[in-house]
Design a protein around this motif. Structure first.
Motif, PDB file in Angstrom:
ATOM      1  N   GLY A   8       0.774  -1.274   0.188  1.00  0.00           N
ATOM      2  CA  GLY A   8      -0.149   0.131  -0.090  1.00  0.00           C
ATOM      3  C   GLY A   8       0.905   1.318   0.056  1.00  0.00           C
ATOM      4  N   ILE A   9       2.060   1.139  -0.033  1.00  0.00           N
ATOM      5  CA  ILE A   9       3.046   2.260  -0.040  1.00  0.00           C
ATOM      6  C   ILE A   9       3.243   2.523  -1.485  1.00  0.00           C
ATOM      7  N   SER A  10       3.075   3.834  -2.126  1.00  0.00           N
ATOM      8  CA  SER A  10       3.139   3.956  -3.543  1.00  0.00           C
ATOM      9  C   SER A  10       4.405   4.947  -3.945  1.00  0.00           C
ATOM     10  N   ASP A  54      -7.546   4.881   9.060  1.00  0.00           N
ATOM     11  CA  ASP A  54      -7.764   4.210   7.505  1.00  0.00           C
ATOM     12  C   ASP A  54      -7.926   5.722   6.504  1.00  0.00           C
ATOM     13  N   GLY A  55      -8.743   6.658   7.054  1.00  0.00           N
ATOM     14  CA  GLY A  55      -8.944   7.892   6.485  1.00  0.00           C
ATOM     15  C   GLY A  55      -7.747   8.527   5.962  1.00  0.00           C
ATOM     16  N   ALA A  56      -6.762   8.560   7.026  1.00  0.00           N
ATOM     17  CA  ALA A  56      -5.335   9.082   6.945  1.00  0.00           C
ATOM     18  C   ALA A  56      -4.627   8.517   5.666  1.00  0.00           C
ATOM     19  N   VAL A  57      -4.718   7.205   5.819  1.00  0.00           N
ATOM     20  CA  VAL A  57      -3.950   6.247   4.639  1.00  0.00           C
ATOM     21  C   VAL A  57      -4.612   6.765   3.251  1.00  0.00           C
ATOM     22  N   ASN A  58      -5.757   6.864   3.131  1.00  0.00           N
ATOM     23  CA  ASN A  58      -6.554   7.032   1.940  1.00  0.00           C
ATOM     24  C   ASN A  58      -6.514   8.568   1.649  1.00  0.00           C
ATOM     25  N   HIS A  59      -6.711   9.313   2.247  1.00  0.00           N
ATOM     26  CA  HIS A  59      -6.915  10.674   2.009  1.00  0.00           C
ATOM     27  C   HIS A  59      -5.745  11.598   2.233  1.00  0.00           C
ATOM     28  N   GLY A  60      -4.888  11.200   3.316  1.00  0.00           N
ATOM     29  CA  GLY A  60      -3.893  11.977   3.710  1.00  0.00           C
ATOM     30  C   GLY A  60      -4.239  12.508   5.246  1.00  0.00           C
ATOM     31  N   PRO A  61      -3.253  12.706   5.984  1.00  0.00           N
ATOM     32  CA  PRO A  61      -3.522  12.887   7.450  1.00  0.00           C
ATOM     33  C   PRO A  61      -4.231  14.175   7.694  1.00  0.00           C
ATOM     34  N   LEU A  98     -19.011   7.808  13.928  1.00  0.00           N
ATOM     35  CA  LEU A  98     -18.494   7.190  12.909  1.00  0.00           C
ATOM     36  C   LEU A  98     -19.238   7.299  11.379  1.00  0.00           C
ATOM     37  N   PRO A  99     -20.605   6.973  11.563  1.00  0.00           N
ATOM     38  CA  PRO A  99     -21.225   7.237  10.133  1.00  0.00           C
ATOM     39  C   PRO A  99     -21.147   8.775   9.472  1.00  0.00           C
ATOM     40  N   LYS A 100     -21.120   9.741  10.482  1.00  0.00           N
ATOM     41  CA  LYS A 100     -21.025  10.980   9.847  1.00  0.00           C
ATOM     42  C   LYS A 100     -19.523  10.913   9.135  1.00  0.00           C
ATOM     43  N   TYR A 101     -18.406  10.487   9.598  1.00  0.00           N
ATOM     44  CA  TYR A 101     -16.983  10.596   9.148  1.00  0.00           C
ATOM     45  C   TYR A 101     -17.063   9.672   7.942  1.00  0.00           C
ATOM     46  N   LEU A 102     -17.682   8.500   7.883  1.00  0.00           N
ATOM     47  CA  LEU A 102     -17.596   7.750   6.769  1.00  0.00           C
ATOM     48  C   LEU A 102     -18.388   8.294   5.547  1.00  0.00           C
ATOM     49  N   THR A 103     -19.645   8.906   5.945  1.00  0.00           N
ATOM     50  CA  THR A 103     -20.278   9.734   4.954  1.00  0.00           C
ATOM     51  C   THR A 103     -19.406  10.805   4.279  1.00  0.00           C
ATOM     52  N   LEU A 104     -18.852  11.529   4.968  1.00  0.00           N
ATOM     53  CA  LEU A 104     -17.769  12.562   4.275  1.00  0.00           C
ATOM     54  C   LEU A 104     -16.870  12.039   3.460  1.00  0.00           C
ATOM     55  N   ARG A 105     -16.418  10.950   3.747  1.00  0.00           N
ATOM     56  CA  ARG A 105     -15.252  10.297   2.748  1.00  0.00           C
ATOM     57  C   ARG A 105     -16.185   9.773   1.673  1.00  0.00           C
ATOM     58  N   ALA A 106     -17.190   9.124   2.003  1.00  0.00           N
ATOM     59  CA  ALA A 106     -18.092   8.648   0.748  1.00  0.00           C
ATOM     60  C   ALA A 106     -18.365   9.774  -0.475  1.00  0.00           C
ATOM     61  N   VAL A 107     -18.793  10.667   0.110  1.00  0.00           N
ATOM     62  CA  VAL A 107     -19.048  12.117  -0.710  1.00  0.00           C
ATOM     63  C   VAL A 107     -17.825  12.572  -1.333  1.00  0.00           C
ATOM     64  N   LEU A 108     -16.617  12.602  -0.814  1.00  0.00           N
ATOM     65  CA  LEU A 108     -15.581  12.891  -1.468  1.00  0.00           C
ATOM     66  C   LEU A 108     -15.444  12.015  -2.949  1.00  0.00           C
ATOM     67  N   TYR A 109     -15.387  10.577  -2.448  1.00  0.00           N
ATOM     68  CA  TYR A 109     -15.288   9.500  -3.539  1.00  0.00           C
ATOM     69  C   TYR A 109     -16.151   9.878  -4.532  1.00  0.00           C
ATOM     70  N   GLY A 125     -14.216   0.023  -5.297  1.00  0.00           N
ATOM     71  CA  GLY A 125     -13.279  -0.199  -4.268  1.00  0.00           C
ATOM     72  C   GLY A 125     -13.215   0.619  -2.984  1.00  0.00           C
ATOM     73  N   TRP A 126     -13.320   1.844  -3.371  1.00  0.00           N
ATOM     74  CA  TRP A 126     -13.142   2.991  -2.312  1.00  0.00           C
ATOM     75  C   TRP A 126     -14.682   2.631  -1.342  1.00  0.00           C
ATOM     76  N   MET A 127     -15.691   2.619  -2.192  1.00  0.00           N
ATOM     77  CA  MET A 127     -17.034   2.534  -1.397  1.00  0.00           C
ATOM     78  C   MET A 127     -17.066   1.274  -0.577  1.00  0.00           C
ATOM     79  N   SER A 128     -16.332   0.111  -0.967  1.00  0.00           N
ATOM     80  CA  SER A 128     -16.442  -1.042  -0.505  1.00  0.00           C
ATOM     81  C   SER A 128     -15.447  -0.860   0.874  1.00  0.00           C
ATOM     82  N   ARG A 129     -14.588  -0.178   0.836  1.00  0.00           N
ATOM     83  CA  ARG A 129     -13.497   0.055   1.838  1.00  0.00           C
ATOM     84  C   ARG A 129     -14.562   0.693   2.841  1.00  0.00           C
ATOM     85  N   ILE A 130     -15.367   1.928   2.648  1.00  0.00           N
ATOM     86  CA  ILE A 130     -16.196   2.447   3.593  1.00  0.00           C
ATOM     87  C   ILE A 130     -16.953   1.689   4.597  1.00  0.00           C
TER      88      ILE A 130
END
Length: 143
Positions: A8-10, A54-61, A98-109, A125-130
């Motif tokens: 997962g390190i690019s 998980d969000g930090a890894v995917n979106h940045g800290p 938690l659901p509010k946080y995950l929803t914010l991430r899903a909206v970004l996706y 894949g992103w939505m499945s991750r959420i």
């Protein structure tokens, strides 16, 4: 889009790291230093710590921290997990945040997907991750 990736390190995110020869131990050290420790995940209540990491890894800290601050509410979303955010997190209803946080991430996706059709391969894949994160954090909390 991240280039060569291992554990997962690019190469895009870590251009000075020899991705081809990266060890699992080195990857773990990167995850701890740059994502877990940077956002003080070890000091947060579960499941918020798990979701923020998980969000930090995917979106940045910083982006992940801003989403967490927005989800908790009543905080300046400055991307810094400081004393006020920590206190608010511990006083929050974790399972309401938690659901509010995950929803914010899903909206970004969804916005990324709508803006650039080339992301079609990634959006599922992103939505499945959420959804997996929501299920895993609940399951791990109960155990």
């Amino acid at each position: 889009p991240g280039g060569g990736t291992k554990y997962g390190i690019s190469s895009r995110a870590y251009p000075t790291v020899d991705i081809k020869n990266l060890t699992e131990e080195q990857a773990r050290a990167i995850y701890r230093r740059d994502y877990w420790d940077k956002n003080r995940c070890g000091e947060l209540p579960w499941p918020l710590a798990f979701a923020l990491f998980d969000g930090a890894v995917n979106h940045g800290p910083e982006a992940a921290a801003k989403f967490m601050q927005q989800a908790i509410g009543g905080l300046k979303a400055d991307g810094d997990i400081g004393a006020k955010t920590m206190e608010a997190a511990w006083k929050s209803d974790y399972y309401a945040v938690l659901p509010k946080y995950l929803t914010l991430r899903a909206v970004l996706y969804a916005k990324l997907e709508a803006k650039d059709g080339d992301w079609d391969d990634f959006i599922n894949g992103w939505m499945s991750r959420i959804f997996r994160l929501a299920l895993d954090s609940t399951r791990l909390w109960v155990q």
